[in-house]
Design a protein around this motif. Structure first.
Motif, PDB file in Angstrom:
ATOM      1  N   LYS A  57     -47.522  29.441  23.885  1.00 37.39           N
ATOM      2  CA  LYS A  57     -46.245  30.162  23.935  1.00 37.39           C
ATOM      3  C   LYS A  57     -45.329  29.812  22.762  1.00 37.39           C
ATOM      4  O   LYS A  57     -44.116  30.015  22.836  1.00 37.39           O
ATOM      5  CB  LYS A  57     -45.526  29.850  25.257  1.00 37.39           C
ATOM      6  N   ASN A  58     -45.887  29.313  21.674  1.00 37.82           N
ATOM      7  CA  ASN A  58     -45.096  28.797  20.547  1.00 37.82           C
ATOM      8  C   ASN A  58     -44.648  29.886  19.591  1.00 37.82           C
ATOM      9  O   ASN A  58     -45.059  29.947  18.435  1.00 37.82           O
ATOM     10  CB  ASN A  58     -45.895  27.738  19.785  1.00 37.82           C
ATOM     11  N   SER A  59     -43.748  30.755  20.046  1.00 37.51           N
ATOM     12  CA  SER A  59     -43.270  31.843  19.193  1.00 37.51           C
ATOM     13  C   SER A  59     -41.851  31.590  18.715  1.00 37.51           C
ATOM     14  O   SER A  59     -40.946  31.354  19.523  1.00 37.51           O
ATOM     15  CB  SER A  59     -43.302  33.178  19.945  1.00 37.51           C
ATOM     16  N   MET A  60     -41.641  31.663  17.397  1.00 38.20           N
ATOM     17  CA  MET A  60     -40.292  31.521  16.862  1.00 38.20           C
ATOM     18  C   MET A  60     -39.458  32.782  17.099  1.00 38.20           C
ATOM     19  O   MET A  60     -38.257  32.774  16.877  1.00 38.20           O
ATOM     20  CB  MET A  60     -40.328  31.173  15.370  1.00 38.20           C
ATOM     21  N   PHE A  61     -40.107  33.867  17.559  1.00 39.74           N
ATOM     22  CA  PHE A  61     -39.382  35.121  17.780  1.00 39.74           C
ATOM     23  C   PHE A  61     -38.700  35.178  19.154  1.00 39.74           C
ATOM     24  O   PHE A  61     -38.010  36.152  19.449  1.00 39.74           O
ATOM     25  CB  PHE A  61     -40.325  36.312  17.618  1.00 39.74           C
ATOM     26  N   LEU A  62     -38.889  34.168  19.987  1.00 37.19           N
ATOM     27  CA  LEU A  62     -38.229  34.141  21.286  1.00 37.19           C
ATOM     28  C   LEU A  62     -36.711  34.248  21.109  1.00 37.19           C
ATOM     29  O   LEU A  62     -36.107  33.469  20.373  1.00 37.19           O
ATOM     30  CB  LEU A  62     -38.577  32.857  22.042  1.00 37.19           C
ATOM     31  N   GLY A  63     -36.118  35.239  21.745  1.00 36.05           N
ATOM     32  CA  GLY A  63     -34.680  35.453  21.629  1.00 36.05           C
ATOM     33  C   GLY A  63     -34.270  36.379  20.507  1.00 36.05           C
ATOM     34  O   GLY A  63     -33.101  36.757  20.406  1.00 36.05           O
ATOM     35  N   ALA A  64     -35.238  36.778  19.658  1.00 36.86           N
ATOM     36  CA  ALA A  64     -34.923  37.669  18.537  1.00 36.86           C
ATOM     37  C   ALA A  64     -34.812  39.115  19.019  1.00 36.86           C
ATOM     38  O   ALA A  64     -35.479  39.526  19.970  1.00 36.86           O
ATOM     39  CB  ALA A  64     -35.989  37.568  17.459  1.00 36.86           C
ATOM     40  N   THR A  65     -33.959  39.893  18.368  1.00 42.14           N
ATOM     41  CA  THR A  65     -33.830  41.316  18.672  1.00 42.14           C
ATOM     42  C   THR A  65     -34.811  42.103  17.816  1.00 42.14           C
ATOM     43  O   THR A  65     -34.733  42.089  16.587  1.00 42.14           O
ATOM     44  CB  THR A  65     -32.393  41.805  18.395  1.00 42.14           C
ATOM     45  N   LEU A  66     -35.747  42.779  18.482  1.00 39.51           N
ATOM     46  CA  LEU A  66     -36.785  43.547  17.801  1.00 39.51           C
ATOM     47  C   LEU A  66     -36.664  45.023  18.167  1.00 39.51           C
ATOM     48  O   LEU A  66     -35.945  45.380  19.106  1.00 39.51           O
ATOM     49  CB  LEU A  66     -38.171  43.017  18.177  1.00 39.51           C
TER      50      LEU A  66
ATOM     51  N   PHE B 128     -47.740  53.749  20.171  1.00 36.04           N
ATOM     52  CA  PHE B 128     -46.511  52.963  20.187  1.00 36.04           C
ATOM     53  C   PHE B 128     -45.295  53.863  20.338  1.00 36.04           C
ATOM     54  O   PHE B 128     -45.372  55.088  20.176  1.00 36.04           O
ATOM     55  CB  PHE B 128     -46.386  52.141  18.898  1.00 36.04           C
ATOM     56  N   ASN B 129     -44.173  53.237  20.642  1.00 37.50           N
ATOM     57  CA  ASN B 129     -42.863  53.887  20.666  1.00 37.50           C
ATOM     58  C   ASN B 129     -41.996  53.156  19.646  1.00 37.50           C
ATOM     59  O   ASN B 129     -41.682  51.979  19.840  1.00 37.50           O
ATOM     60  CB  ASN B 129     -42.250  53.787  22.070  1.00 37.50           C
ATOM     61  N   PRO B 130     -41.601  53.810  18.552  1.00 40.33           N
ATOM     62  CA  PRO B 130     -40.870  53.100  17.492  1.00 40.33           C
ATOM     63  C   PRO B 130     -39.397  52.868  17.787  1.00 40.33           C
ATOM     64  O   PRO B 130     -38.724  52.162  17.032  1.00 40.33           O
ATOM     65  CB  PRO B 130     -41.028  54.025  16.291  1.00 40.33           C
ATOM     66  N   ASP B 131     -38.881  53.444  18.854  1.00 40.46           N
ATOM     67  CA  ASP B 131     -37.445  53.385  19.134  1.00 40.46           C
ATOM     68  C   ASP B 131     -37.117  52.365  20.224  1.00 40.46           C
ATOM     69  O   ASP B 131     -37.967  51.967  21.013  1.00 40.46           O
ATOM     70  CB  ASP B 131     -36.940  54.765  19.570  1.00 40.46           C
ATOM     71  N   GLY B 132     -35.849  51.988  20.250  1.00 40.94           N
ATOM     72  CA  GLY B 132     -35.350  51.111  21.297  1.00 40.94           C
ATOM     73  C   GLY B 132     -35.419  49.642  20.920  1.00 40.94           C
ATOM     74  O   GLY B 132     -36.482  49.114  20.594  1.00 40.94           O
ATOM     75  N   GLU B 133     -34.261  48.994  20.938  1.00 39.99           N
ATOM     76  CA  GLU B 133     -34.211  47.563  20.661  1.00 39.99           C
ATOM     77  C   GLU B 133     -34.385  46.765  21.953  1.00 39.99           C
ATOM     78  O   GLU B 133     -34.043  47.228  23.036  1.00 39.99           O
ATOM     79  CB  GLU B 133     -32.876  47.187  20.005  1.00 39.99           C
ATOM     80  N   TYR B 134     -34.934  45.575  21.818  1.00 42.21           N
ATOM     81  CA  TYR B 134     -35.090  44.686  22.981  1.00 42.21           C
ATOM     82  C   TYR B 134     -35.094  43.240  22.501  1.00 42.21           C
ATOM     83  O   TYR B 134     -35.299  42.964  21.316  1.00 42.21           O
ATOM     84  CB  TYR B 134     -36.374  45.006  23.744  1.00 42.21           C
ATOM     85  N   THR B 135     -34.854  42.333  23.412  1.00 43.71           N
ATOM     86  CA  THR B 135     -34.893  40.908  23.102  1.00 43.71           C
ATOM     87  C   THR B 135     -36.274  40.366  23.435  1.00 43.71           C
ATOM     88  O   THR B 135     -36.730  40.478  24.582  1.00 43.71           O
ATOM     89  CB  THR B 135     -33.825  40.136  23.891  1.00 43.71           C
TER      90      THR B 135
END
Length: 417
Positions: free
Chosen positions: A393-402, A375-382
């Motif tokens: 496709k039922n994810s509540m994380f859609l649109g979340a910044t991870l 894995f790469n622990p760095d870098g934010e993404y939507t």
């Protein structure tokens, strides 16, 4: 499978010699042959070089649902295990969330056979009662011998306390792990969201924290009487953390888990009536979220799980009251945990728990089987729809910044890189 990992930073808090060191790792036929500062690539070997490559022991998830058998349109075992592997998980505990449910040894054997030869290993849970109807104990001993790691009527309360008593007493004969879902159905009633200010404003029927805490208090009293091993899956309230902490101080053999979405989201996310946020137990208050995170950090909560539940669109694109509970979680677990916790904490959370289910604990050492997550622990993404590998496709994380991305796994002499 022969692979050479180049310049991988090892994240293994329990190994002081290797922790946070950059090393080359040579893997031949699924065995770690050499770990060194510089390892030359032998002929005809796959060399893996990735941006900011980090590696840890393979990750473990204690609560995953697919669909097969019965709900293959939601998720098959094959694609579910592929998704788990691409999400960093080398071992998953599979919930009895199917039709028919696995309540016999042959059902457990079927699930294990469907998962054979995959990079991610599947460890099935058998039901606690026949047909998960809460009436009579299922074939617990036979299922344990067939490979079941625990017994659970998925997301259903054990209504009869005497049944729980008998199960805990009986399972001690073969070191079985009994689950009890923390929700009193009578108090929950027709509730669909946490009972509080938000549900009142939205006009949604509430589920008080009392429904969870009363069930846990009862179960802990039963456990204190019987002995045995009890697991309480996916708690959601501050009061539950307190009850379990007190039980552990008494020396009771109890563990518990929390779904990652109950750490990341609160009932404030229900504004807008998005059914992706309808889960069981429900999202609760920010105060509960903070108490749960504290419980993870101090060890009261033993595991954080994705509580991955694929659900077809027909059961989500309806009114909030009528929608089924459940959200995807495998693909977003690392990014969300890595947003909440420090990296060492995140990896510790993702790698512990196997011992509770009597699953082999991997080692990061020369001569050991390769069971690794890259894995790469760095870098934010939507988090976007393209990040979802599940059929549903039922994810509540859609649109979340991870934060952070998973490259894949090496396990079981297979790779998802």
């Amino acid at each position: 499978m022969n692979i050479l990992l180049k310049s991988a930073k090892i994240v293994c808090p329990g190994n002081k010699e290797l922790h946070l060191k950059k090393r080359d790792i040579l893997i031949k036929k699924g065995i770690i042959e050499k770990i060194g500062a510089s390892v030359e690539a032998p002929a005809n070997i796959k060399v893996v070089e990735k941006e900011n490559l980090h590696v840890s022991l393979g990750w473990f998830d204690s609560s995953v649902s697919f669909g097969e058998p019965g709900f293959e349109e939601r998720e098959t075992i094959a694609n579910g295990l592929f998704t788990a592997g691409k999400s960093g998980f080398t071992d998953i505990v599979l919930n009895p969330n199917t039709h028919p449910v696995p309540d016999t040894s042959s059902d457990v054997v079927f699930l294990k056979e469907r998962g054979q030869g995959k990079a991610t290993k599947v460890h099935p849970i058998g039901t606690l009662t026949t047909n998960s109807d809460g009436e009579a104990l299922a074939e617990l001993f036979d299922m344990k011998n067939a490979g079941a790691v625990a017994f659970y009527d998925f997301k259903k309360q054990v209504s009869n306390p005497n049944l729980l008593k008998i199960a805990l007493l009986y399972a001690q004969n073969f070191d079985g792990l009994v689950y009890s879902f923390p929700q009193d159905g009578d108090i929950k009633g027709k509730g669909v969201a946490h009972e509080g200010e938000i549900s009142t404003k939205l006009g949604l029927k509430g589920i008080p924290a009392l429904a969870e805490e009363l069930q846990i208090a009862r179960d802990l009293f039963v456990l204190e009487y019987t002995g045995g091993k009890l697991h309480i899956p996916t708690i959601s309230s501050a009061g539950s953390v307190k009850l379990i902490a007190e039980a552990k101080k008494k020396g009771l053999d109890v563990t518990c888990s929390v779904a990652v979405h109950n750490l990341f989201f609160s009932d404030e996310n229900l504004i807008g009536f998005d059914t992706h946020f309808k889960v069981s137990p429900p999202l609760r208050t920010n105060t509960d979220c903070k108490a749960l995170i504290k419980g993870v950090k101090n060890g009261t909560i033993d595991f954080v799980t994705s509580d991955h539940i694929p659900m077809d669109i027909e059961h989500k694109r309806v009114e909030f009251d009528n929608a089924k509970s459940g959200s995807l979680g495998l693909e977003s677990t690392f990014g969300s945990l890595n947003t909440i916790f420090e990296l060492d904490e995140t990896i510790d959370i993702l790698t512990k728990g196997r011992e509770r289910y009597q699953i082999e604990i991997p080692k990061l050492a020369e001569g050991s089987k390769a069971c690794l997550t890259l894995f790469n622990p760095d870098g934010e993404y939507t988090f976007d729809r393209k990040d979802i590998l599940s059929t549903s496709k039922n994810s509540m994380f859609l649109g979340a910044t991870l934060k952070g991305k998973v490259y894949g796994i090496i396990n079981n002499d297979q790779s998802t890189l």
